[in-house]
Structure formats: structure tokens, C-alpha cells
Write an enzyme that holds these catalytic residues in place. Sequence first.
Site, short mmCIF file in Angstrom:
data_model
loop_
_atom_site.label_atom_id
_atom_site.label_comp_id
_atom_site.label_asym_id
_atom_site.label_seq_id
_atom_site.Cartn_x
_atom_site.Cartn_y
_atom_site.Cartn_z
CD GLU B 62 -1.82 -2.40 1.36
OE1 GLU B 62 -0.65 -2.71 1.67
OE2 GLU B 62 -2.73 -3.24 1.29
CG HIS B 131 -9.81 -8.28 8.58
ND1 HIS B 131 -8.90 -8.91 9.39
CD2 HIS B 131 -9.22 -8.21 7.36
CE1 HIS B 131 -7.83 -9.23 8.70
NE2 HIS B 131 -8.00 -8.81 7.46
#
Lengths: 78, 336
Positions: B62, B131
Site C-alpha cells: 500500500e 477487519h
Amino acid sequence: MTTPVIIPADLWDEDDKTGSIVLWLYADGAKVKQGDLIAEVLVEKVTLELEAPATGILRIQVEPEVVVQKGDTVAVIE
Amino acid sequence: MSARILTMSRAGREALDWEMERRDDIFCLGEDVYKFGGIFGTMDGFGAKYGPERVISTPISETGFIGMAAGAAMEGMHPVIDLAYIDFIGVCYNVLLNTASKTHYMSGGAVKVPMTLLIGTGGGYNNAAQHSQCLHATVAHIPGVKVVYPSNAYDAKGMLHTALRDDNFTIFLTHKATAGVGWMGTPIKTTLSEVPLEDYTVPFGKVKIYREGTDVTLIGLGMSVHECLKAADDLAKDGISAQVVDLRSLVPLDRDGIMAAVAQTGRLVVTDEDYLSYGVSGEILATIFERDPTILKKPPIRVAMPDIPIPFSRPMEQAVLPLAEKIAKQARKLMA
């Protein structure tokens, strides 16, 4: 004249798998045009698309979350 | 033809597709976007339609690819990045915090950074502590970035058009449970909207009054808007008229709109699936206390995620989420 909206035999590969309607993209009684995307069908984690086979008024027969199989009539178009 | 009913995911895809068909400055990137089309299918089919130069599948890196996107934006492109879940911002936070958000200011306005970062937020489906987070306050805290958070298909399409036409950096959040993708379950009815075929924009920085009410105001964002709507239905059975406000945009935040809404009832429950402390719910209360606390008839109540890692266990996760029954219970307390 009415045209049934049938889950096509080639919508997914394996004949023994079932699916379910995720949602109808038009309300019951809405006008739809042949080729319009009218519903999403979920098979395992894959979302597939169901197109209107004719132009006319959509009459929904199978609601979301109900198990459907290839060849099932899920709506008619008047 | 009748209006179509779309999910947020399909509505967003339509906006991005419309802009990409007409502008060659937009390109997409993210993990698996070429074949998989993004975590909510926002780029579904774009690989085949636009090719590998405009729909770039990246490695799990990322910092690298979002840094690359910021550079491309400074050179005049408009990258659209799919970051999947907001739990992953830790690995690219420097680009968000110091590069994409600050360059416009630090260059005296000479360099623009037009990029749109799509991120999924939230829990409710047993995906555990890494998550399931919302973390919207963690990005809304950064000066120099706009942060928007539509909660229905109409707003998703209009706000994505707005983001794609913006000259600078926008973080575009979507709660997973509102996106309407099949593998997350049957779409929540209140997230679905009739969506026009043509393009339109929804401006940033305006709250939406989802439901009018006179007794108590329920403020939500993302998924908690839909829990507020459920709570309002439940409260109506007791004759309590609840107003439901969707923040829609965190930066800019419609402080005037919040004040006007709360002034109509004088009773407030703020809901937030992000952590309770140092977050959006506190910001809303601070706004009211700074501007005019006399609009409140009772001390306000917050229903937010407690400051703990989100449990994996379903009963434990359900116990900490800002669900409708908790919101209704607190609203009833304010009416007592």
C-alpha cells in the site's frame, strides 16, 4: 402475452449448485425493457446478473433469499 | 422506463464508469482490481473494458502504490484507489497524512492532488478485531483531506461523481454492510435507492434528514444510519417521533445542519460504530456545546463502539455494536 423470467441453464457452471436472488433492481409492477439488468443472483460468493427477456411489466414471483435452481421461473413479464 | 433500484456498489460503479468513459486522466489501482473489480465491485468488469494500463492490479504494498497514486495525481492524473478495508491504512498512513493531504497547501496551491481513495469500513459479520474497524475519525482528523461517507445508493453515485471532479484528495468510505454486495448478505432495504441513469452530483458537507421527527434526534453515519432508522420505527410504536440525521460527510462537517436538526427536538442520541473516545460522536457534542448548549433539553447520549478490540465471537460483537435496540433504549431514557 407473458414471458417467464427463467434462471438460464448457463448462468453458472455446476448443475448441482443452487443460488438465490440478492435483489430485484426494479420494483414489482415496474416497466422493464428487454436486456435490462433486473436482478442479481448469488451462487456461493459470486454475484451473477439476470436480464429481462422481454419488454413489459415485471411481476416478481420469487423474493430474495429463497433458494433457486437453474430453470426456475422467478418472475414473469406481461 | 421505471426508475431502477440500485445497491450502493452498483451506483458507485456507474459513476466511476461514466467518468472513465469521458476522461482519460482517471485510472484505477489496487489489489486484484483488474480481475476482481475492487472489494465492493466498484470496478467490476473494468479490466476487460479499459485494459491493464487504466486498471492496475498491484502487489500487497500500500505504501508503494498509494504513494505512486499521489505522484500521478500531482502530475495531472486522477487515480482511484481501492484500499479494501480501512484496517489497512496503517501501512500507507504516511502518504495520507503527509503527502496526499498536505502538498496542495505546502505548495501554496501550485500543486493539486486529485485522487479518490475508496475504503470499506465496519463490522457486524464476525471478521474480528483487525477487519471490522471503522476508524473514520482516524482519517477525518487529517487536515487537508475530504472524508465522505454515503449510506445509500443515490448518495453513493452523486458523491462519487463529486469526488472524481474534485481538484484534491477525497477519502470515500463505504460501510461493508451497506454496500449491497451479495456475499455480505441480502442488501439492507434502506441502502437501496432509485438511481437516475444520467450523471449528477451530491455536494459534500450537507447532512441529510432521512426521517423527520419532533421528540428526539438520532444522528448516524454509514451503517449506524440504518440502525437509527430501525430504532425510529421501534420508537414510533410507543408514539415517540424520532428524527434521523445522516452526517454523509465528515470533512467538511455540516455543523450548521447538525445544530438546526438537534434544535428541532432538544434530545439527542449520537450513534457511531467507530470507537467512542476521541471520535466523531465527541466532535458532534463539542459542536453543540461550543455553539449553543441551550438547544438541549436533556444531556445527550452517545451509543458508540466501546474502546476495545472488536470481538470475533458473534454474541460478543453484537453486544458492542451500536444496534437499533440500544439506540431505541437510550432514546426512551431521554423521553422519560
